[in-house]
Design a protein around this motif. Structure first.
Motif, mmCIF file in Angstrom:
data_model
loop_
_atom_site.group_PDB
_atom_site.id
_atom_site.type_symbol
_atom_site.label_atom_id
_atom_site.label_comp_id
_atom_site.label_asym_id
_atom_site.label_seq_id
_atom_site.Cartn_x
_atom_site.Cartn_y
_atom_site.Cartn_z
ATOM 1 N N ASN A 33 0.370 -1.111 0.335
ATOM 2 C CA ASN A 33 -0.157 -0.187 -0.021
ATOM 3 C C ASN A 33 0.632 0.936 -0.149
ATOM 4 N N LEU A 34 2.392 1.119 -0.527
ATOM 5 C CA LEU A 34 3.244 1.964 -0.752
ATOM 6 C C LEU A 34 3.472 2.494 -1.980
ATOM 7 N N GLU A 35 3.497 3.587 -2.520
ATOM 8 C CA GLU A 35 4.423 4.049 -3.280
ATOM 9 C C GLU A 35 5.686 5.264 -3.195
ATOM 10 N N SER A 36 6.631 4.617 -2.947
ATOM 11 C CA SER A 36 7.640 5.081 -3.233
ATOM 12 C C SER A 36 8.790 5.961 -3.815
ATOM 13 N N GLY A 37 9.333 7.147 -3.349
ATOM 14 C CA GLY A 37 10.312 7.689 -4.507
ATOM 15 C C GLY A 37 11.828 7.709 -3.681
ATOM 16 N N VAL A 38 12.086 7.179 -2.929
ATOM 17 C CA VAL A 38 12.621 7.454 -1.732
ATOM 18 C C VAL A 38 13.835 5.207 -1.930
ATOM 19 N N GLU A 68 -1.380 20.750 12.916
ATOM 20 C CA GLU A 68 -0.869 21.307 13.131
ATOM 21 C C GLU A 68 -0.617 22.153 15.128
ATOM 22 N N ILE A 69 0.034 21.673 15.277
ATOM 23 C CA ILE A 69 0.041 22.705 16.852
ATOM 24 C C ILE A 69 1.726 23.829 16.731
ATOM 25 N N ALA A 70 0.965 24.017 18.340
ATOM 26 C CA ALA A 70 2.064 25.542 18.229
ATOM 27 C C ALA A 70 3.243 25.442 18.354
ATOM 28 N N THR A 71 3.772 24.446 19.608
ATOM 29 C CA THR A 71 5.693 23.876 19.560
ATOM 30 C C THR A 71 5.303 22.463 19.589
ATOM 31 N N GLY A 72 6.477 21.935 19.295
ATOM 32 C CA GLY A 72 6.916 20.651 19.925
ATOM 33 C C GLY A 72 6.776 19.199 19.308
ATOM 34 N N GLY A 73 6.232 20.449 17.345
ATOM 35 C CA GLY A 73 6.159 19.268 16.330
ATOM 36 C C GLY A 73 6.672 19.630 15.060
ATOM 37 N N VAL A 74 6.896 18.671 14.394
ATOM 38 C CA VAL A 74 7.632 18.941 12.676
ATOM 39 C C VAL A 74 6.676 18.285 11.566
ATOM 40 N N VAL A 75 6.344 19.136 11.156
ATOM 41 C CA VAL A 75 5.416 18.764 10.143
ATOM 42 C C VAL A 75 6.083 18.285 9.123
ATOM 43 N N ILE A 76 5.149 16.501 8.786
ATOM 44 C CA ILE A 76 6.005 15.784 7.560
ATOM 45 C C ILE A 76 5.642 15.473 6.483
ATOM 46 N N GLY A 77 4.576 16.193 5.950
ATOM 47 C CA GLY A 77 3.263 15.630 5.310
ATOM 48 C C GLY A 77 2.247 15.796 5.301
ATOM 49 N N GLU A 78 1.548 15.573 4.571
ATOM 50 C CA GLU A 78 0.051 15.719 4.700
ATOM 51 C C GLU A 78 -1.086 15.221 4.111
ATOM 52 N N PHE A 79 -2.564 14.788 4.382
ATOM 53 C CA PHE A 79 -2.989 13.931 4.442
ATOM 54 C C PHE A 79 -3.995 14.034 3.065
ATOM 55 N N ILE A 80 -4.002 13.370 2.320
ATOM 56 C CA ILE A 80 -4.850 13.834 0.903
ATOM 57 C C ILE A 80 -5.906 12.754 0.789
ATOM 58 N N PRO A 81 -6.777 13.149 -0.408
ATOM 59 C CA PRO A 81 -7.937 12.537 -0.314
ATOM 60 C C PRO A 81 -7.584 10.845 -1.028
ATOM 61 N N ARG A 82 -8.145 9.409 -0.196
ATOM 62 C CA ARG A 82 -7.471 8.499 -0.710
ATOM 63 C C ARG A 82 -6.831 8.405 -1.886
ATOM 64 N N ARG A 83 -6.072 7.774 -2.396
ATOM 65 C CA ARG A 83 -5.508 7.143 -3.436
ATOM 66 C C ARG A 83 -5.397 5.952 -3.671
ATOM 67 N N ASP A 84 -4.715 5.342 -4.746
ATOM 68 C CA ASP A 84 -4.505 3.899 -5.122
ATOM 69 C C ASP A 84 -3.375 3.743 -3.783
ATOM 70 N N ALA A 85 -2.867 4.501 -3.340
ATOM 71 C CA ALA A 85 -1.499 4.227 -2.454
ATOM 72 C C ALA A 85 -1.954 4.533 -1.395
ATOM 73 N N VAL A 86 -2.298 3.799 -0.178
ATOM 74 C CA VAL A 86 -2.568 4.532 1.100
ATOM 75 C C VAL A 86 -1.365 5.537 2.060
ATOM 76 N N ILE A 87 -0.091 5.322 1.578
ATOM 77 C CA ILE A 87 1.130 5.805 1.816
ATOM 78 C C ILE A 87 1.692 6.095 0.615
ATOM 79 N N GLN A 88 1.766 7.455 0.402
ATOM 80 C CA GLN A 88 3.325 7.913 -0.281
ATOM 81 C C GLN A 88 3.888 8.829 0.688
ATOM 82 N N VAL A 89 5.686 7.825 -0.540
ATOM 83 C CA VAL A 89 6.478 8.743 0.574
ATOM 84 C C VAL A 89 7.469 9.004 -0.811
ATOM 85 N N ARG A 90 7.989 11.037 -0.224
ATOM 86 C CA ARG A 90 8.487 11.467 -1.984
ATOM 87 C C ARG A 90 9.459 11.917 -1.032
#
Length: 329
Positions: free
Chosen positions: A280-285, A307-329
């Motif tokens: 369920n993964l599409e990967s470009g790495v 997002e939270i005000a402090t203490g977190g790092v944004v590493i991606g986003e959720f998008i409408p469902r595609r063929d893959a459940v996870i995409q890594v770019r």
């Protein structure tokens, strides 16, 4: 540090949350074993969330969870601290406040002195005290391998729960602790090298991250433990009916994690995590990057939708469902 010449990690076949039964195998085992529900049961087994939740009244829900594992470090006191922080994390991952813990212990009495077990319990008590959560007894058995953890009860408002099925397209994916404790712990088990940065991360409570998520009005979260970032993100995206897009370059790692990977300190649990999500993964790495993203964590951070005000790092986003459940770019 009290070790009495004993390296606790050498008395177990694996360590920490990497010893979990593989996620795909576990799902097959429990499939169809959901008991009768009730109007008050808000979160059960359906989506494999971090704790069970039952509504008591309009303002109160009770959270119940348990977590235990074999030693992830050699020092008994640190093992207790890490296991307790990991168990408490399930309550924070649901938006709750822990109010009671009981110890769960397996100990090889003929192999390891009971003074070491006392240090394990002292470490667990100190972390629970930091969390404002009393520890009231528990249960122990004579076991071929040392094991420790806690069953934890928590409280939350039923309308302010953090769930793994509530992520929505358009929300950011936020991570509150760096990855890499899995490969560092595996190196520690093999060589005896101590990685203070990994210990510091594992004993840090997710209390502040939980509070920040609730303050921001977030509704979806899970914690990153034995199934790795990819495994827990897959469960969240699947349960929520969205696709998760990860920017691999944005994911934070502990110092030394990449070197530990390059030197081959990858657990079998990490490889099983990647095998589970790969269909369920599409990967470009490359494969090494995927192994780090699947690294089996112990007492990892929270994975948040939003997002939270402090203490977190944004590493991606959720998008409408595609063929893959996870995409890594």
């Amino acid at each position: 540090m009290i070790t009495a010449g004993h390296r606790l990690t050498q008395y177990a076949h694996g360590g920490g949350c990497a010893c979990k039964i593989p996620p795909g195998e576990l799902e097959a085992i429990v499939a169809g074993l959901i008991g009768p529900g009730s109007a008050g049961l808000l979160v059960g087994l359906d989506d494999g969330d971090d704790a069970a939740v039952v509504r008591i009244d309009g303002d109160t829900a009770v959270l119940s969870t348990a977590d235990f594992f074999t030693p992830v470090v050699d020092d008994a006191y640190d093992f207790g601290r890490i296991a307790a922080a990991n168990a408490l994390s399930d309550v924070y991952a649901m938006g709750g406040r822990p109010v009671l813990a009981i110890n769960l212990v397996g100990w090889p009495r003929d192999l390891l002195p009971t003074e070491l077990l006392r240090e394990v319990l002292r470490g667990g008590l100190d972390i629970a005290t930091e969390a404002g959560c009393p520890v009231a007894g528990g249960h122990s058995i004579d076991d071929p391998e040392p094991k420790y953890g806690m069953a934890v009860t928590g409280l939350a408002h039923p309308d302010r729960l953090l769930r793994n099925d509530a992520a929505r397209a358009g929300q950011a994916i936020t991570l509150t602790k760096p990855l890499g404790v899995g490969v560092l712990n595996n190196r520690h088990k093999a060589t005896g090298e101590v990685f203070e940065q990994a210990i510091a991360s594992m004993v840090t409570l997710n209390r502040e991250a939980c509070a920040a998520a609730l303050e921001a009005g977030l509704r979806a979260a899970t914690d990153v433990t034995g199934f790795g970032l990819l495994g827990h993100l897959y469960k969240m995206a699947r349960a929520s009916g969205v696709t998760a897009v990860i920017d691999a370059a944005a994911v934070p790692y502990l110092d030394g994690a990449r070197q530990a990977l390059a030197d081959g300190f990858v657990s079998g649990g990490t490889r099983r995590n990647l095998d589970w999500v790969r269909p369920n993964l599409e990967s470009g790495v490359d494969e090494d990057e995927l192994l780090l993203l699947a690294d089996a964590q112990t007492s990892g951070g929270l994975l948040l939708a939003g997002e939270i005000a402090t203490g977190g790092v944004v590493i991606g986003e959720f998008i409408p469902r595609r063929d893959a459940v996870i995409q890594v770019r």
